[in-house]
Every structure is written in C-alpha cells, then in structure tokens.
Write a protein that holds these residues in place. Sequence first.
Motif, short mmCIF file in Angstrom:
data_model
loop_
_atom_site.label_atom_id
_atom_site.label_comp_id
_atom_site.label_asym_id
_atom_site.label_seq_id
_atom_site.Cartn_x
_atom_site.Cartn_y
_atom_site.Cartn_z
N LEU A 296 1.09 -0.90 0.10
CA LEU A 296 -0.11 -0.05 0.20
C LEU A 296 0.79 1.24 -0.33
O LEU A 296 0.86 2.46 -0.84
N GLU A 297 2.44 1.08 0.41
CA GLU A 297 2.62 2.54 0.71
C GLU A 297 3.68 2.67 -0.40
O GLU A 297 4.50 3.61 -0.78
N GLU A 298 3.89 1.12 -0.71
CA GLU A 298 5.10 1.21 -2.27
C GLU A 298 4.96 1.09 -3.75
O GLU A 298 5.68 1.22 -4.69
N ALA A 299 3.89 0.82 -3.86
CA ALA A 299 3.24 -0.14 -5.08
C ALA A 299 3.75 1.82 -6.40
O ALA A 299 3.23 1.50 -7.58
N GLN A 300 3.10 2.69 -5.75
CA GLN A 300 3.22 3.57 -6.64
C GLN A 300 4.12 4.64 -7.23
O GLN A 300 4.17 3.99 -8.44
N LEU B 104 5.50 -6.69 -6.12
CA LEU B 104 4.07 -7.20 -5.65
C LEU B 104 4.14 -9.24 -5.90
O LEU B 104 4.53 -9.10 -4.33
N VAL B 105 4.82 -9.48 -6.77
CA VAL B 105 5.40 -10.78 -6.01
C VAL B 105 6.63 -11.24 -5.18
O VAL B 105 6.38 -12.13 -4.37
N GLU B 106 7.86 -10.23 -5.30
CA GLU B 106 8.72 -10.63 -5.21
C GLU B 106 8.79 -10.39 -2.97
O GLU B 106 8.94 -10.48 -2.60
N GLY C 38 -3.07 3.02 -8.29
CA GLY C 38 -3.83 3.32 -7.01
C GLY C 38 -3.14 1.49 -6.77
O GLY C 38 -3.15 0.39 -7.35
N VAL C 39 -3.53 0.96 -5.88
CA VAL C 39 -3.20 -0.81 -5.05
C VAL C 39 -4.81 -0.66 -3.93
O VAL C 39 -4.53 0.93 -3.37
N ALA C 40 -4.89 -2.06 -3.87
CA ALA C 40 -6.48 -1.73 -3.03
C ALA C 40 -5.80 -3.19 -2.48
O ALA C 40 -5.91 -4.34 -3.17
N LEU C 41 -7.05 -3.54 -1.01
CA LEU C 41 -7.10 -4.87 -0.92
C LEU C 41 -8.32 -5.94 -1.65
O LEU C 41 -9.38 -4.41 -1.82
N SER C 42 -8.65 -5.86 -2.74
CA SER C 42 -9.70 -6.87 -3.18
C SER C 42 -11.09 -7.56 -2.15
O SER C 42 -10.38 -8.31 -1.72
#
Length: 322
Positions: free
Chosen positions: A240-244, A278-280, A250-254
């Motif tokens: 949530l903090e770093e993906a951008q 994301l995978v790592e 944007g990123v979210a819990l599905s």
Amino acid sequence: MSLSQVVRVKVPASTANLGPGFDTLGMALPLYSWLELRPSDRTVFHLHGDQMEGLPQDKSNLIYKVSQMVFQEAGVSVPDLEISMYSDIPLTRGLGSSASAIVGALAAANTLIGSPLPDAKLFHMATALEKHPDNVGASLFGGIVAAAWDGTHADYVRIAPPAHLETLVVIPDFQLSTTKAREALPAQVKLEDAVYNISRSSLLTAALSAGRLDLLREAMKDRIHQPYRAPLVPGMSKILEEAQEQGALGVALSGAGPTMIAFVDNRDARIEQLRVYLVETMEAEGITVSCLQLSPVAEGVQVLGDKSDRTFMEMIRGEITA
C-alpha cells in the motif's frame, strides 16, 4: 410459464471496495464461473474443478437454495434440478466467488422459467443475500458499479471502465474468510477518517467516470478498513505504501482479501516491474502468490445461447480455449 429444458450462464468475478468505497464500489473481472440448470425428477449435482471441492451436493447447496427463491418469488414450482457448475474464481480470496454463485443462480433460474423477474429485482435479491451490493452489482451488470443499500432497497449506477485501465491481481495461496476480515474492523471510526474516505470515494467514482486515471493515486486511499485488515495479509502495508512508486496508479485490498489489486495504465512500460515487485514483496513474507494481469470486463452475467449437443464440460473447454 415457459419452462426451458436447459439454461447455461457465465458470471464474471469481481473486486470490491476499490480502496475507499467500502461496501459500495465494485468492478467485474475476467475470471468466470459457469452454471447449468435443468429441470429434473430429482436434485443432482455435477461440480467440476478444484474450486468446487467440499461444496454441498444436496438441497443445502447455495445454488439450489437461491434458485428456489427465484421460483418462489415468481410463484412457480420447480422442486428438483440437475445442477452443473465449474468455476475458475478462487474461493474466499476476495474476488466475489459467493457473489458470482448467487448472481449465476438468480439469472439461470429466472431464465429457466421465462425471465419473469426484472434485473432490478434480481439485484435486490442478490444484495439482500450478500448484505452489500458491490460484488453482486459488478457480476450482474458488468463494468464498475457504484451502489447503495439501506437494508431493504438498493440503487446503483454502472460506469464503463476507462479505456486504458488494467489491473494486476495478486492472489495469495491462502484463504481469508469475509467473517474474519470483518471482525478485524472497529465498531466506530473517527469523524476525520469518515470524511477522508467519503471525499476519496467520491473522487474515485468521478475519476473513473471521467477516465481520469491520473487521480487514482490519491482517490484509492482508505482509512476505514484496510489499516485494520493489513495484519491479516503479510506484505499488504508495504505494498500500500510503495506500489505507486513501482508503477501502480493505485492499489487496494480486493474485497475482504487476501487478494490485492493494483490499477495500472496499459500504456505504462513499468507493468512488468510492478508485477515483479508485488510478487517478490509477498514472497519475502513467505507467501506464494499468483499474479494475473486482467482488464475490467464490461459485460456482467451472460445467458449462453448454446443450442448444440455439447455437454456442459465440452462447452466449458470451448469457452476457456476461445
């Protein structure tokens, strides 16, 4: 009443909340469940695939019970059914597996008896069963759905997905029940957190309607559910903090998780960089994941007009390889 001999439907998966739109925003995704209903002299089940393991094969099955709700609402009697189902929507991962089953059963049963119930009625019935309209709205109508439910009545607006919007869907190899995820939430939230989410949910809905992908970075932020659920999903807080910074819009819990979803612009060259990140990040927490690049789907539940003599699984194989 015109009773069909067989009905087959195809239902998309869904992601819900999209960050700040808790229990109100949903989007259809191209993972599917397929359902076939036939009138029969006894109730029998043919459940295919790994996602069907452990499901009841008697009249306590959700598909059977929801189908009977449709028949009762329409004032008809179809006491026994032959039910076939296959799904590639992972169970209890936050991708609307239960919502797709409910929507599929409603649509198939309604079609079986000549479609006496309008879509609006099916939406109300689905929402009443799920207790929130986001997943069922997306699976029923397709695209992006903004919806409201007061316990008795549901309203919605469907938004066409922006042209360049895609997603990276990170599916951990463990299940997280919606009940457990909801138990993590506080009974009350601070006024400033409520205002924070209302403003971003409003901005997100407007941004998606207008195709303003540049606004998603800020619009997908949340303070009322994700911070409390983060301990249930190792690696989530970091993402949530770093993906951008790795290329996510944007990123979210599905939904209730544990799946996470990153929105991306399909013109951005950093998509592969983001996928690796994301995978790592999840693997560093000891969690095996699959990461799928999926485009939002505009179409909701579909009644399949297959008039051939193909068996249910022959039809599925044809759908999957198409």
